[in-house]
Design an enzyme around this catalytic site. Structure first.
Site, PDB file in Angstrom:
ATOM      1  N   GLN A 169      -4.620  -1.467   9.469  1.00 20.79           N
ATOM      2  CA  GLN A 169      -4.759  -2.983   9.140  1.00 20.79           C
ATOM      3  C   GLN A 169      -5.206  -3.850   9.876  1.00 20.79           C
ATOM      4  O   GLN A 169      -4.771  -3.634  11.018  1.00 20.79           O
ATOM      5  CB  GLN A 169      -3.071  -2.560   8.574  1.00 20.79           C
ATOM      6  CG  GLN A 169      -3.033  -4.129   7.732  1.00 20.79           C
ATOM      7  CD  GLN A 169      -3.536  -4.063   6.500  1.00 20.79           C
ATOM      8  OE1 GLN A 169      -4.133  -3.440   5.534  1.00 20.79           O
ATOM      9  NE2 GLN A 169      -3.791  -5.378   5.829  1.00 20.79           N
ATOM     10  N   LYS A 210       0.716  -0.979   0.084  1.00 18.38           N
ATOM     11  CA  LYS A 210       0.506   0.275  -0.223  1.00 18.38           C
ATOM     12  C   LYS A 210       0.630   1.104  -0.278  1.00 18.38           C
ATOM     13  O   LYS A 210       0.713   2.153  -0.661  1.00 18.38           O
ATOM     14  CB  LYS A 210      -1.131   0.211   1.516  1.00 18.38           C
ATOM     15  CG  LYS A 210      -1.948  -0.745   0.645  1.00 18.38           C
ATOM     16  CD  LYS A 210      -2.992  -1.095   1.794  1.00 18.38           C
ATOM     17  CE  LYS A 210      -3.431  -2.933   2.066  1.00 18.38           C
ATOM     18  NZ  LYS A 210      -4.869  -2.984   3.527  1.00 18.38           N
ATOM     19  N   ASP A 238     -11.176   2.615   4.137  1.00 18.02           N
ATOM     20  CA  ASP A 238     -11.807   0.843   3.587  1.00 18.02           C
ATOM     21  C   ASP A 238     -13.422   1.294   3.567  1.00 18.02           C
ATOM     22  O   ASP A 238     -13.994   0.015   3.551  1.00 18.02           O
ATOM     23  CB  ASP A 238     -11.198   0.801   4.920  1.00 18.02           C
ATOM     24  CG  ASP A 238      -9.973  -0.067   4.740  1.00 18.02           C
ATOM     25  OD1 ASP A 238      -9.533  -0.410   3.921  1.00 18.02           O
ATOM     26  OD2 ASP A 238      -9.175  -0.501   5.887  1.00 18.02           O
TER      27      ASP A 238
HETATM   28  N1  GUN Z   1      -7.120  -6.676   6.098  1.00 16.21           N
HETATM   29  C1  GUN Z   1      -6.599  -7.815   4.787  1.00 16.21           C
HETATM   30  N2  GUN Z   1      -7.854  -7.193   4.133  1.00 16.21           N
HETATM   31  C2  GUN Z   1      -7.611  -5.593   4.774  1.00 16.21           C
HETATM   32  C3  GUN Z   1      -8.383  -4.418   4.206  1.00 16.21           C
HETATM   33  O1  GUN Z   1      -9.497  -4.601   2.632  1.00 16.21           O
HETATM   34  N3  GUN Z   1      -8.289  -3.112   4.172  1.00 16.21           N
HETATM   35  C4  GUN Z   1      -7.850  -3.210   6.074  1.00 16.21           C
HETATM   36  N4  GUN Z   1      -8.177  -2.098   6.312  1.00 16.21           N
HETATM   37  N5  GUN Z   1      -7.322  -4.171   6.179  1.00 16.21           N
HETATM   38  C5  GUN Z   1      -7.619  -5.267   5.953  1.00 16.21           C
END
Ligand code: GUN
Length: 299
Positions: free
Chosen positions: A98, A54, A121
C-alpha cells in the site's frame, strides 16, 4: 442540464459477483485458492481504510488475503526481506504494497523488488514497459476500473479528446497509456495536464472526457468543463465543512469529496462519477481481477 451519474458501486458489485463465480470455478479445477498478500507500513489512517476494504473484498470473492501490518519505523531492508519471502511463496499469487510508504523507505526499491508476475498493481517497471508497448500483463487497477465504467455506459473513447488531469504513476500516466492503446477503450487523443500546466481551464474545456486525479479537493469547477462532457473524478479528499447540530449550534462535519466540485459540475457535464461510489469501488474490483489473473498465470 443535469449530468447522468456513473454508478461505480453497482457495477463493482456486479463484477465482484461474477468474479466470485470465476474464483470458485478456478479452485474447483486447479485446487489452488488465489491469494493476495497486502503489506501496510505505518499508520496512515486513509491507507488503513483502503487496506481493510481490499481485505474484505478478497474474502467475499473467495480470494485468500494475507495481511502484513508493519510499524512506521520499519527499515527498507526488512521490508525487502518480506517481499523476497512473498516472492518465493508459491501459495501467494499477488503482492500489494500500500502506498504511500513512510518517508524513510525507498519506495522505488520496494516496488522494483516485487516479482513482476505477482505485481497486481502493475507498478513494476517490467509491467509499466509492457503496458507502454501495448501488450500489458496486468492493467493498473484505477485506470482499468475507469475503462470498464466507461465501457458499461457506452462512452466511446475512439477519436475523443480525453484530458487527464494529474501525472501520477498510479493513475495519470497509466491512464494516458491505456487510452492511447489501439482498440476497445483506447484510440483516444490524450492530453495529460498537471500542476505546472499553463492556462489549465482552456485545456480542460476542450475535453470530451475529463479524468481528474490531482488530489485537490473540489479543484475542477463548472467553468473548466465543456457542456455535455464526461467527467471522471478519481479524487478522495477528507474535508471539514461548517454545519449546524441538532441544537442549531454551528459544528464541523467531516466529509469525503472528490477533486471535482460535484454540485457545480453536475449542472454542466453530460455524465459524472460520484464520490464516494464512483471510481473507488472499481479500483478494488480490478485488484481482485488482477489477483485471479496472477493465480492463473502461475498455475
Ligand atoms: N495507494 C493509493 N492507491 C493505491 C493503489 O492503487 N495501490 C497501492 N498499492 N497503493 C495505493
Amino acid at each position: 442540464m443535469t449530468a447522468a451519474l456513473l454508478d461505480g458501486k453497482s457495477l463493482a458489485e456486479e463484477l465482484r459477483a461474477e468474479m466470485a463465480t470465476d474464483v470458485a470455478r478456478f479452485i474447483e479445477s486447479t485446487g489452488i485458492t488465489p491469494a493476495l498478500a497486502v503489506v501496510l507500513v505505518g499508520d496512515n489512517p486513509a491507507s488503513a481504510v483502503y487496506v481493510r476494504n481490499k481485505e474484505q473484498a478478497c474474502q467475499k470473492a473467495g480470494i485468500k488475503s494475507l495481511m502484513f501490518r508493519l510499524p512506521v519505523e520499519t527499515p527498507t531492508e526488512e521490508l525487502l526481506t518480506l517481499i523476497e519471502r512473498l516472492n518465493n511463496d508459491t501459495t501467494v499469487h499477488g503482492i500489494l504494497v500500500q502506498l504511500p510508504l513512510p518517508k524513510g523507505i525507498d519506495e522505488q526499491k520496494i516496488l522494483d523488488a516485487i516479482d513482476p508476475r505477482k505485481d497486481v498493481d502493475a507498478f513494476h517497471p517490467e509491467n509499466v514497459g509492457l503496458l507502454s508497448q501495448g501488450r500489458p500483463r496486468f492493467l493498473p487497477c484505477t485506470p482499468y476500473g475507469i475503462i470498464r465504467l466507461m465501457e458499461r455506459h457506452q462512452i466511446e473513447t475512439s477519436g475523443k479528446h480525453v484530458v487527464v488531469l494529474g501525472r501520477s504513476d498510479i493513475v495519470g500516466k497509466p491512464m494516458g497509456l491505456m487510452l492511447l492503446q489501439k482498440g476497445q477503450g483506447g484510440d483516444a487523443t490524450v492530453t495529460i495536464c498537471h500542476s505546472r500546466t499553463k492556462d489549465l481551464p482552456s485545456i480542460t474545456r476542450q475535453a470530451d472526457i475529463l479524468i481528474v486525479a490531482i488530489g485537490r479537493a473540489q479543484f475542477v469547477t463548472a467553468d473548466m468543463v465543456k457542456p455535455g462532457a464526461v467527467v471522471i473524478d478519481v479524487g478522495m479528499n477528507r474535508i471539514e465543512n461548517e454545519s449546524v447540530d441538532e441544537n442549531g449550534q454551528p459544528c464541523k462535519v467531516r466529509k469525503l469529496v472528490g477533486d471535482v466540485d460535484y454540485d457545480g459540475v453536475r449542472a454542466v457535464a453530460g455524465a459524472l462519477t460520484p464520490v464516494p461510489g464512483g471510481v473507488g469501488p472499481l479500483t478494488v474490483t480490478m485488484l481482485l481481477r488482477n489477483t485471479i489473473a496472477a493465480a492463473r498465470l502461475q498455475a
